[in-house]
Design a protein around this motif. Structure first.
Motif, short mmCIF file in Angstrom:
data_model
loop_
_atom_site.label_atom_id
_atom_site.label_comp_id
_atom_site.label_asym_id
_atom_site.label_seq_id
_atom_site.Cartn_x
_atom_site.Cartn_y
_atom_site.Cartn_z
N ASP A 119 0.66 -0.82 0.19
CA ASP A 119 0.07 -0.08 0.03
C ASP A 119 1.11 0.96 0.15
O ASP A 119 1.43 1.39 0.99
CB ASP A 119 -0.71 -0.12 1.16
N PRO A 120 0.64 2.17 -0.82
CA PRO A 120 1.70 3.39 -1.05
C PRO A 120 1.55 4.60 0.05
O PRO A 120 1.85 4.78 0.75
CB PRO A 120 1.17 4.35 -2.16
N GLY A 121 -0.01 4.28 0.77
CA GLY A 121 -0.12 5.41 1.58
C GLY A 121 0.46 5.11 3.09
O GLY A 121 1.41 5.64 3.73
N GLU A 122 0.07 3.77 3.09
CA GLU A 122 1.33 2.92 4.29
C GLU A 122 2.22 2.91 4.25
O GLU A 122 3.61 3.81 5.35
CB GLU A 122 0.47 1.53 5.09
N ALA A 123 3.63 2.83 3.39
CA ALA A 123 4.48 3.59 2.42
C ALA A 123 4.94 4.21 2.88
O ALA A 123 6.69 4.76 3.61
CB ALA A 123 5.08 3.15 1.74
N GLU A 124 4.28 4.96 2.53
CA GLU A 124 5.18 6.50 2.89
C GLU A 124 4.71 7.26 5.08
O GLU A 124 5.44 7.72 4.90
CB GLU A 124 3.96 7.68 1.89
N GLU A 125 3.98 6.72 4.59
CA GLU A 125 3.57 6.86 6.14
C GLU A 125 4.44 6.50 6.50
O GLU A 125 5.54 7.45 7.91
CB GLU A 125 2.57 6.15 7.12
N LEU A 126 5.23 5.37 6.69
CA LEU A 126 6.16 4.49 7.55
C LEU A 126 7.70 4.96 6.70
O LEU A 126 9.12 4.48 7.67
CB LEU A 126 6.24 3.11 7.54
N LEU A 127 7.57 5.77 6.02
CA LEU A 127 8.53 6.51 5.52
C LEU A 127 9.82 5.51 5.15
O LEU A 127 11.19 5.47 5.14
CB LEU A 127 10.07 7.21 6.31
N VAL A 128 8.81 4.99 3.90
CA VAL A 128 9.76 3.51 2.95
C VAL A 128 10.01 4.15 1.71
O VAL A 128 9.60 4.18 1.18
CB VAL A 128 8.82 2.45 2.54
N ALA A 129 11.47 3.92 1.27
CA ALA A 129 12.29 4.65 0.54
C ALA A 129 12.12 3.60 -0.64
O ALA A 129 12.26 3.61 -2.10
CB ALA A 129 13.26 4.92 0.62
N GLY A 130 11.97 2.08 -0.22
CA GLY A 130 12.20 0.77 -2.08
C GLY A 130 10.38 0.88 -1.91
O GLY A 130 10.68 0.01 -2.76
N ARG A 131 9.44 1.86 -1.40
CA ARG A 131 8.06 1.44 -2.27
C ARG A 131 8.62 0.95 -3.97
O ARG A 131 8.33 0.42 -4.63
CB ARG A 131 7.11 1.71 -1.62
N ALA A 132 8.63 2.29 -3.84
CA ALA A 132 8.39 1.97 -5.82
C ALA A 132 9.77 1.19 -6.31
O ALA A 132 8.56 0.66 -7.25
CB ALA A 132 8.26 3.77 -6.23
N PRO A 133 10.35 1.54 -6.52
CA PRO A 133 11.73 0.77 -6.63
C PRO A 133 10.83 -1.17 -6.81
O PRO A 133 11.26 -2.01 -7.27
CB PRO A 133 13.35 1.01 -6.61
N TRP A 134 10.34 -1.46 -5.17
CA TRP A 134 10.83 -2.70 -5.11
C TRP A 134 9.14 -3.29 -6.23
O TRP A 134 9.38 -4.18 -6.93
CB TRP A 134 9.72 -3.06 -4.16
N GLN A 135 8.39 -1.88 -6.43
CA GLN A 135 7.33 -2.77 -7.29
C GLN A 135 7.59 -2.55 -8.67
O GLN A 135 6.78 -3.25 -9.65
CB GLN A 135 6.11 -1.31 -6.97
N VAL A 136 8.56 -1.91 -9.56
CA VAL A 136 9.84 -1.54 -10.47
C VAL A 136 9.63 -3.35 -10.97
O VAL A 136 9.56 -4.26 -11.89
CB VAL A 136 10.70 -1.19 -10.73
N LEU A 137 10.19 -3.58 -9.69
CA LEU A 137 10.76 -5.53 -9.74
C LEU A 137 9.49 -5.82 -10.18
O LEU A 137 10.04 -7.20 -10.93
CB LEU A 137 11.58 -5.30 -8.54
N ALA A 138 8.31 -5.78 -9.60
CA ALA A 138 7.48 -6.67 -9.37
C ALA A 138 6.82 -6.80 -11.07
O ALA A 138 6.92 -7.57 -11.23
CB ALA A 138 6.28 -6.48 -8.70
N GLY A 139 7.21 -5.54 -11.20
CA GLY A 139 6.36 -5.05 -12.59
C GLY A 139 7.14 -5.94 -13.77
O GLY A 139 7.02 -7.09 -14.72
N ALA A 140 9.11 -6.29 -14.01
CA ALA A 140 9.32 -7.06 -14.30
C ALA A 140 9.47 -8.23 -13.96
O ALA A 140 9.83 -8.79 -15.59
CB ALA A 140 10.83 -6.50 -13.63
N CYS A 141 8.80 -8.60 -13.63
CA CYS A 141 8.61 -9.72 -13.71
C CYS A 141 7.00 -10.68 -14.15
O CYS A 141 6.73 -12.00 -14.99
CB CYS A 141 8.43 -10.73 -11.71
N GLN A 142 6.32 -9.86 -14.82
CA GLN A 142 5.31 -10.06 -14.67
C GLN A 142 4.81 -11.01 -16.22
O GLN A 142 4.06 -11.44 -16.55
CB GLN A 142 4.22 -8.71 -14.68
N ASP A 143 5.74 -10.59 -17.66
CA ASP A 143 6.12 -10.65 -18.80
C ASP A 143 6.56 -12.31 -18.77
O ASP A 143 6.87 -12.49 -19.33
CB ASP A 143 5.93 -9.57 -19.59
N GLY A 144 7.54 -13.37 -17.41
CA GLY A 144 8.13 -13.92 -18.06
C GLY A 144 7.55 -14.84 -17.91
O GLY A 144 6.62 -15.15 -17.54
#
Length: 226
Positions: free
Chosen positions: A176-201
């Motif tokens: 959840d982007p909202g929870e990640a922002e509240e917890l000051l998570v810097a990695g949420r967006a890059p991790w979700q880029v990684l997740a997207g990179a796996c979708q067509d494998g």
């Protein structure tokens, strides 16, 4: 064309021993894990190694790649400092993988669907793509953490660690982007880029968690996928 290997590392400036100075030994285990993760990418014989990290905007960086660590207390050049200064996440990526020749920032507030699209695009760049993904977990693990203490931080980081260990792209995509922002998570967006990179494998990836700790109240993870 697909993602064949990935490494996930954090990007604290203290990862660089010269910045950490007298406290350098505190993160020796983390540095060992990061070196092993980058070696995993090298051993995968990828055609294109792309470094992905968060910034204020989503931008494909142009060479020369590098900068200096002077904003973090020491004028230490990283890569080729003659070009535009890389943001911290990509600068640490350049320090970890000096042989990388492709750098992509993703906006820290990019929606999950946008991150997924970017990941798919990156995975389609070459026959064998490798990603070095830079991102920190929650910054609210202790009272002395940058975001003070939040009881949600530890279970949040535990879920991320489990997703990285299991190469669970769906779990990363569901953060959840909202929870990640509240917890000051810097990695949420890059991790979700990684997740997207796996979708067509055409095959499910396997993962290994090499490091998980919060030495300064910030969640740090090192993992490899293949």
């Amino acid at each position: 064309m697909s993602l064949v290997a990935a490494a996930v590392c954090p990007h604290p400036p203290l990862l660089v021993p010269e910045v950490a100075a007298g406290a350098a030994a505190e993160l020796d285990d983390l540095r060992v894990a990061c070196r092993a993760a980058v070696a995993h990418l090298t051993n995968a014989s990828v055609d294109s190694l792309i470094v992905v990290g968060s910034d204020t905007t989503t931008v494909r960086r142009q060479p020369p790649f590098g900068g200096t660590l002077s904003p973090w207390g020491i004028d230490l050049p990283v890569g080729d400092p003659s070009g535009e200064q890389l943001p911290l996440s990509l600068l640490i990526g350049a320090w970890l993988a000096p042989h990388a020749a492709d750098f992509q920032s993703v906006a820290v507030d990019a929606p999950p669907a946008e991150c997924a699209r970017l990941g798919r695009a990156l995975a389609g760049q070459a026959e064998r793509v490798g990603l070095l993904v830079l991102g920190d977990g929650s910054s609210c693990r202790t009272e002395k953490a940058p975001g003070f203490f939040d009881a949600r931080a530890e279970p949040f980081d535990a879920a991320v660690a489990a997703a990285l260990a299991g190469a669970d792209a769906a779990a990363l995509a569901a953060i959840d982007p909202g929870e990640a922002e509240e917890l000051l998570v810097a990695g949420r967006a890059p991790w979700q880029v990684l997740a997207g990179a796996c979708q067509d494998g055409d095959r499910k990836m396997t993962g290994e968690l090499l490091y998980e700790a919060a030495p300064y109240g910030v969640g740090y993870f090192v993992a490899t996928w293949q």
